[in-house]
Design an enzyme around this catalytic site. Structure first.
Site, PDB file in Angstrom:
ATOM      1  N   SER A  14       1.495   0.004  11.878  1.00  0.00           N
ATOM      2  CA  SER A  14       1.601   1.185  11.039  1.00  0.00           C
ATOM      3  C   SER A  14       2.228   2.324  11.857  1.00  0.00           C
ATOM      4  CB  SER A  14       0.196   1.536  10.534  1.00  0.00           C
ATOM      5  OG  SER A  14       0.240   2.407   9.457  1.00  0.00           O
ATOM      6  N   ASP A  68       3.028  -5.226   1.447  1.00  0.00           N
ATOM      7  CA  ASP A  68       2.672  -3.922   2.020  1.00  0.00           C
ATOM      8  C   ASP A  68       3.653  -2.860   1.541  1.00  0.00           C
ATOM      9  OD1 ASP A  68       1.972  -1.785   3.615  1.00  0.00           O
ATOM     10  OD2 ASP A  68       2.728  -2.670   5.482  1.00  0.00           O
ATOM     11  N   HIS A 126      -0.450  -5.025   5.037  1.00  0.00           N
ATOM     12  CA  HIS A 126      -0.285  -4.089   6.153  1.00  0.00           C
ATOM     13  C   HIS A 126      -0.750  -4.700   7.480  1.00  0.00           C
ATOM     14  CE1 HIS A 126       0.931  -0.085   7.201  1.00  0.00           C
ATOM     15  NE2 HIS A 126      -0.260   0.331   7.588  1.00  0.00           N
TER      16      HIS A 126
END
Lengths: 509, 509
Positions: free
Chosen positions: B190, B441, B466
């Site tokens: 991320s 995601d 994710h």
């Protein structure tokens, strides 16, 4: 834009006298040509040296003072020089040649970087000379006085901020010109060359390549031997004449011996034709040492006025004078004859001013050297013609704190930009950088002298001095210099060809 | 080190209720999992989710608050977690695996990044989890309260400063361990993945490669369409059931219609089992939208407790409930049944707290989003199941100034790190980066989904969410996930092999 105030005295001092740092371990901190920094926009007299006058518009761009934090700091006006008369324009993806301004007035660098101006018509390129923050007219806080007020106002004078200035400026200008598709090629000499190389490494999306001339990006920590710089200066003298080398090497003891005698300072004042009585022998030593170092930097094969009016092969001339004195001439008298080549080649000076070190104030390069640009130097017992001394970080640190309230971070540059194991690091990373160097230049010792990869290459000339390749071509250019420039042009052409091929491939898809 | 104070209420709110930004164009700003940031060191209960407990030492390193200026700012203690039990040590050049801490408590990221822990024994690697400044315990100015006091104290919360923290930390640690010759491999998911990729690009001398998982480094300016994020969330629902997609898409009008009725807010309060009476319909809309976005992020094929306790394929379960209601169930009742999968999968909650947006205070990611991390997002009329809305920088800017005294610089990230034409820029520049993404995601839309060069590669899975690849392996891992991780391991092994070969070649010379 406030313009730095320039007194006539300042100018005269600048022209007649080079300057040195306040005595530091009784040794001036080697510097680039940065003393030109704040107080020397070229005057009209000095401009006459240029065979080909350059033309540009002067513009200003509002920059963030701090790119890396969001504190509420005032913007400042960054000056930049621009010439688009040869530019083929955005539709034809005309290249943009950007010179990374260094520690001084950008006009002076523009006038002394003829190569870029000569290349522009050949490549149909826009020419841009952005000024480095805190130099020339690009003063934060509205004026030089405010910008240099204290450690707090100076704190934003860093290479990273300067690189970000260049990045923001060129990004904005390209947007304004609808020139997003135009390739940028970086140029830089000396500290400006370091900036050019670092900018290509840190901002590959902004510039397709960099010509970094005489850029000592390895002159940090323990990457190169600390003696390198003064060894090269010394070699430059020894190769001309070993007796000249020996005379200079002996002169330091002679200087100290006389300086310690009763009326010794007065004697030295006379021997060296100083305008004011010498206060400390070290001031005179610094004055001499600076001149030798600068002579090595500008040891060009033809007459130049880059720093001072000088003949071609100026070290040869210094040694000719030192060696040519009649028998019985003292060591110090010989040294004076020699050094006069540097300080008084025109023969017009009646006496010499040593800059008053108590009044030197803060200059930009002092600040940079006392924060990030910590370049360890020493003078070796055998190979150096200078006084022997070891590198002493601790006393350096003390000096920086005392003089500037600055705290050096000696390992920061290598952490931020690398340097150790550069070949291993960049062999499979990065592309399109030329490190050009002349081995007469004392800064070549801290630069990249070997090819790193197919496209990060070193161009080395035996007879070159400090970024001679960036200067205007002259009729007196030796073959090796002509060839060096042709190699650079070919490499730059290659970068551009590749860029246009990929652009075309993307377009054809 | 002051530890952020944590009230029980905070914890309960965190566990039961996801949070949303104060209403922004009546749309919560999409975020990573960053709301975990300041107030959620994992409690013992949540730790039980880990099949394999991790072990580490917690240490602190004094960091410069401002790496890019020399202003007189106080140092702060950066927390880092270290485990050397598998390290083969400096003499054998044992690798160092460094996870780039993101916008939250580093312990939580360490516990949710099992891949690094599982790799360490296989590679004989040291494991390092440095915390991102201004999160967890790594608070400048001595405490969270002081660090988050105002725009001035927050001003040093930037990605560039965080990267420099990592660079300085690892350089110093390697020096202390005499491990200068040990290769560093970066990991990140991320925002942490963005940092890992950027760090490899900006600090190639510090790390030999980076695994950047779910790293939307292209989610800036106009590089990807602004609708991408919500389109992907919406697709995740539509692929499970078009009626489910339609129910949600219709629910916004239903919500607004009822909200505007007399006693409408009370009716909504009851329908959604809220603990307190709803003040604004938008708060409920934000609460729902957040849940859908997070569900898309954690749409893993097996049950997880990454954000909330959830079943495998949680969107499938949401849609099963929405579609499975008896005929005659209203749209909003269906939506409530669906959303309960996210907010109340355990079934223990009697009622739900919407976070009081007037009391949300400043959190770190808000600050970052309002300064550098300006990620334009919109919701398209046709493809999105969310309310249609356009991106409006001007109102975003106003909100940032009003709430945080922050001035966004929407073009800064692309100026500093690039993004436009990334393939052309990096095709012949840089190496050794893996961009891994799962197409479920929503952040994958802003990431790198195509190979850029031979060694800057994209690993894309159809079914991944994710940064699932960074999680601990489980018995329920599907084949595609096992294969993805094997590919990553092979690439990392390749980087290390190359590093050791060059080391050996240099040694043999």
């Amino acid at each position: 834009m406030a313009k730095p105030s320039l007194s006539l005295i300042n100018l005269i001092i600048f022209i007649i006298v080079t300057s040195s740092l306040p005595s530091l371990q009784s040794k001036p901190l080697p510097r680039f040509l940065g003393k030109l920094s704040r107080s020397s926009p070229p005057n009209s007299e000095r401009r006459h040296q240029h065979s080909k006058p350059i033309q540009y518009e002067t513009r200003y761009f509002p920059q963030n003072l701090d790119h890396f934090s969001f504190s509420d700091t005032p913007k400042f006006q960054q000056r930049y020089l621009v010439n688009s008369e040869n530019w083929v324009g955005p539709q034809r993806h005309g290249p943009i040649f950007l010179y990374c301004g260094n520690e001084g007035d950008i006009v002076w660098f523009a006038e002394n970087t003829g190569f870029v101006w000569e290349l522009a018509p050949r490549f149909g390129a826009m020419v841009l000379f952005p000024e480095h923050r805190y130099y020339g007219e690009s003063m934060p806080f509205g004026s030089e006085e405010e910008a240099y007020k204290n450690a707090s106002t100076l704190s934003f004078l860093t290479a990273e901020q300067a690189l970000a200035d260049f990045a923001v400026l060129i990004t904005e200008l390209k947007r304004n010109w609808s020139a997003e598709g135009c390739p940028v090629v970086l140029f830089g000499g000396s500290y400006g060359g370091m900036l050019a190389a670092w900018m290509r490494l840190k901002y590959p999306h902004i510039a397709i390549g960099a010509l970094a001339s005489s850029a000592p990006i390895l002159q940090f920590e323990d990457i190169v031997p600390t003696e390198t710089f003064y060894d090269i200066v010394s070699n430059d003298f020894r190769r001309e004449s070993s007796s000249c080398f020996n005379t200079i090497k002996e002169s330091w003891d002679a200087l100290m011996t006389i300086g310690q005698k009763q009326n010794g300072l007065l004697e030295l004042t006379k021997t060296f034709h100083l305008c004011r009585e010498l206060k400390k022998t070290e001031d005179l030593a610094d004055w001499l040492e600076s001149a030798y170092s600068y002579l090595a930097m500008v040891n060009y094969p033809y007459g130049s006025e880059f720093m001072m009016p000088l003949p071609g092969h100026p070290i040869r001339e210094v040694c000719r004078r030192i060696d040519g004195c009649p028998d019985g001439t003292s060591t110090l008298e010989r040294v004076f004859e020699g050094i006069s080549v540097y300080y008084n080649y025109s023969g017009n000076a009646d006496c010499f001013e040593l800059e008053d070190t108590s009044d030197v104030g803060t200059d930009g390069w002092n600040w940079q050297a006392c924060t990030e640009m910590v370049m360890p130097m020493s003078s070796s017992r055998d190979r150096s013609m200078f006084k022997t001394y070891d590198y002493n970080f601790s006393s350096f640190q003390d000096w920086c704190w005392k003089e500037l309230n600055a705290k050096p971070r000696p390992t920061w540059i290598t952490t931020e930009f690398g340097g150790h194991d550069i070949k291993a690091t960049l062999k499979n990373f990065g592309s399109n950088i030329i490190f050009s160097n002349g081995l007469l230049d004392p800064w070549s010792g801290g630069s990249v002298l070997q090819n790193i990869s197919q496209s990060i290459v070193a161009l080395v000339t035996e007879e070159g001095a400090h970024h001679i390749d960036l200067r205007f071509s002259t009729k007196g250019d030796p073959d090796w210099l002509v060839e060096q420039r042709e190699s650079e042009i070919k490499l730059i052409q290659g970068w551009l060809d590749e860029f246009y091929q990929e652009k075309k491939a993307a377009f054809d898809m």
